[in-house]
Design a protein around this motif. Sequence first.
Motif, PDB file in Angstrom:
ATOM      1  N   THR A  51       0.827  -1.194   0.000  1.00  0.00           N
ATOM      2  CA  THR A  51       0.000   0.000   0.000  1.00  0.00           C
ATOM      3  C   THR A  51       0.863   1.245   0.000  1.00  0.00           C
ATOM      4  O   THR A  51       2.003   1.246   0.438  1.00  0.00           O
ATOM      5  CB  THR A  51      -0.914   0.039   1.224  1.00  0.00           C
ATOM      6  N   ILE A  54     -17.686  -0.386   2.046  1.00  0.00           N
ATOM      7  CA  ILE A  54     -16.547   0.228   2.735  1.00  0.00           C
ATOM      8  C   ILE A  54     -15.241  -0.337   2.182  1.00  0.00           C
ATOM      9  O   ILE A  54     -14.286   0.396   1.943  1.00  0.00           O
ATOM     10  CB  ILE A  54     -16.660  -0.004   4.252  1.00  0.00           C
ATOM     11  N   ASP A  55     -15.206  -1.655   1.993  1.00  0.00           N
ATOM     12  CA  ASP A  55     -13.994  -2.261   1.436  1.00  0.00           C
ATOM     13  C   ASP A  55     -13.688  -1.695   0.061  1.00  0.00           C
ATOM     14  O   ASP A  55     -12.528  -1.417  -0.274  1.00  0.00           O
ATOM     15  CB  ASP A  55     -14.151  -3.783   1.328  1.00  0.00           C
ATOM     16  N   VAL A  65     -12.335   1.856   0.539  1.00  0.00           N
ATOM     17  CA  VAL A  65     -11.014   1.937   1.167  1.00  0.00           C
ATOM     18  C   VAL A  65      -9.948   1.222   0.330  1.00  0.00           C
ATOM     19  O   VAL A  65      -8.855   1.732   0.124  1.00  0.00           O
ATOM     20  CB  VAL A  65     -11.084   1.339   2.587  1.00  0.00           C
ATOM     21  N   ASP A  66     -10.295   0.025  -0.151  1.00  0.00           N
ATOM     22  CA  ASP A  66      -9.286  -0.794  -0.826  1.00  0.00           C
ATOM     23  C   ASP A  66      -9.124  -0.486  -2.300  1.00  0.00           C
ATOM     24  O   ASP A  66      -8.106  -0.809  -2.881  1.00  0.00           O
ATOM     25  CB  ASP A  66      -9.653  -2.287  -0.695  1.00  0.00           C
ATOM     26  N   ASN A 121      -4.923   7.654  -3.964  1.00  0.00           N
ATOM     27  CA  ASN A 121      -3.664   7.787  -3.232  1.00  0.00           C
ATOM     28  C   ASN A 121      -2.484   7.643  -4.170  1.00  0.00           C
ATOM     29  O   ASN A 121      -1.458   8.311  -4.006  1.00  0.00           O
ATOM     30  CB  ASN A 121      -3.572   6.741  -2.113  1.00  0.00           C
TER      31      ASN A 121
END
Lengths: 263, 634
Positions: free
Chosen positions: B6, B276-277, B280-281, B288
Amino acid sequence: MEHYIGYPIEQSDHWQLQTLPNNCAVVAQQSIINQYLDPDDRISEAEAVYQAMSHGWLTAGGTSPEHAGALLDVYGIPHHQVDGASVEQLAYELSQGHRVIVGVRSEELWDQGPLGDFYNWVIDVFGLDKAEFNPANHAVSVTGIDMSDPNNPQVVINDPGDPNGAGKLYPLDQFMDAWQNSDFHYIATNEAPPDFKEGSYADLDWSSILGPMAAASVLAMQMAGVPIPIDPVSAFAIGSGVGGFIEGDGLTQETWDAILANI
Amino acid sequence: MKEMDTINLKSLATAMTQTAMLEHQLLGREDTNFIGQSKHIGLGLFRLVIMGEIKKGKSSFINSLLGEADLLPVHDNVTTSTIYKIRYGTERKYTVYFKNELENAKLRKKEIPLSELTDYGTEAGNPRNNKQVDFIAVEAPSPLLRSGLVIVDTPGVGGLYKEHRDITWKHAPKADGIFFVTDSVESPIGGDEVEFLKELIKITSLVYFVQTKGDQADSSEARKKRMLNNIDILGSKAGLSPKKISYFIVSSELKKQADSSQDLEDLHDSGYLPVIDFLVDELKVRKNRNLALLGMERTRAKVHAIEDELLYREKVASANTKGEQDKIRTDLDQADNELQDWNTNRRAELLKDFSLQLHGVQTEISSSVNLELRPMGNIANTIKEKMEMLTTADDIYSRQRQLLNKMRSTASEKISKIGVRLETEVFSIMNQLSERMSQESSLSNPSIPRLDFSAKFESNGISTTELCNPTEFFTEARATIYGGLFGVTAATVFGGVIGSVVPIAGTMIGSMAGMAIAAAWGGYKGYEHQASMDKQKAVAEMWGVINQELGNMQIIAQGELSKAFQRIQTETNDQFRNAIAETSKRIVQRKEGLVKKASESAGEQKKHAEALKLARTSFDQIRKQLKAMDLVLN
């Protein structure tokens, strides 16, 4: 006679075994969080897992390093992360009573049998980048360094994945091998728990350990928000005002006004 | 724990801040823009926009997603009428931001209690936005927001009030992700929604679907049937590929219960975990990555200059004999002469060529804008063709909204594409200037190793308005002390130009396109017509309306273009001038430093040597961090 850096004996009481295959980082955080809460407020593994899952920090694959301190935020425990850390930095954190979580390659700690040993050997012999080829896959709390035999220091960990993981000892070399797989990454709390009593176990001379190399690391730690008593200015001669961190996310209300207006 | 693949923006932000500190220490420069950017990057802002028809559960969805019960008003008789922008705060707070008539007027805002929220943010409390609310900022201590997520809740896209729809359109180009909300109970995705989505996907592909009120469907089969029906509609009528649609079924009520009792089973059943996954993932990771690329690019531009200074100081520190020090002094004098010579004889010429090329690009882009947007231009004629296919005046007027929306979305699409082309071409001529600079510096002094500045530009689309171009501006430049000066000149110029200009270029899309697009969508009015008007007259009237709106967009787009190019020109000239001045100043400082060294005591020399060692260690750490980030990104 035992001679520790850090406070592993007290922390071994807070060791917890993980009950799911992928929630080592959650349980490691839970065991640390509970050291900062009143006994009546302490959280269970189930509560910690709920928080982590409902915010996307714990998925089927586990917890990513960037989220490995997120639960500490939920319970208001200030912390910082350091990449490329040195053992001196780790020792400093432990000596201050800070609670520390590191990423490791589990196979380097646990006995994985001949195949695991062979794979690790190949990585080592060919000088391959461990973080790239054999990245960290497990989180443990580092609670101390046993310096009873200075020629053979042992790192003390609470390992949530090991049924006998409370206060487990590993030779420093072996620990460093395992830690290297996370590129020497750790998360540490900024302060010791409220009931922390500074012990007299470690009476090492810090100025001898924190030589020029570590002083630069100390600066990195300070920039990450760790309250360091050593003044880096005398070592680094930096003017004031540059790179100063503001409380919170580092942005002023005026900046947020501008962001929100354009978002 | 997951394996380390990540992107750690906070580590990158720390490396950037460390770079800023070294730049200050070694070069005496404080780049507040860069420091600010490091904080933005560390924050990892991600704009998630929630869209959908009214009363589909958008606000409930947000409350449940964040685990913040009753954060936004969700009662049955409440209709959201304004934008809510939700970000992290240590405690709940609501602030109303009011519209400003004047561009540079001071921001007017007012913090309000929850009890007054409906007075400003709903149709009932603030009919037709009499109170001139621009948006309402909401702060909440949700951990999901702490990662840099900012959620924009929009009013319904259909419904009674067209102003709501216009507000929603303005936020589409800037979104890092859009969740389009429909529900499990009322009708499946309808005509209005399909029409909206068809235009939306022309502006952005980052659209995902959420079906709320899962607990209110008769059964799980009914829920699933609704989902399949909706996917079928999206495929057959909205032009989406069913296999590529990301679609989630949720129950906000069940999530609320799960949060209250911390029940994992209810959490699973609520359907929120996959959402949510996904957020976020997948979505955030993608964003990012773009932020990391931006941060890396800006940091590398500085690293070159810092390393050059470090190498020089290390060389001076190790020059212990008078002979060695004299050699350094002589070489500094020579470098100074060469720099002044270049400044006198070559700088103006290079900048003139750049200016000519830039003007060429501006003319070309301006023509493209005119071709598309001018009254009776390409877009107008496309719409006219559609009008003429309709049979009667009533047909035309009943579809006026569709026709105008079609005009706007086509114009939006065209402008966005022009914006991307504009960025490509501006970068191209900047790259050419960079290469010419490199050739200049190596020719002027045969002992200077050739500096290879190669920059490649890759456009990554229009869905982000921050500059997110994955560029590698400088390859490993072999910088000696003196060649390094010229290298540093170029690096400084381009670090500075790229740093200041590229955000301009990056916001050309956001600015030019955004302003023009917003003007189009914000200016909607309904047009009335006389009964029994004949078709020709109806066409003529609509033609007039369309051309007037296009004309407005054209004026705004051209105005923004002109401003942007003016800034590029001015900034480039300023950066060149500043870079030369700064390099001259550094040569002078180095000469003074040599004199000072000769008179230093042993204690002072030791102190400086230690500080230098620390700086080297810090620099090596930064390099290591950049390398680690490179591995993750590539």
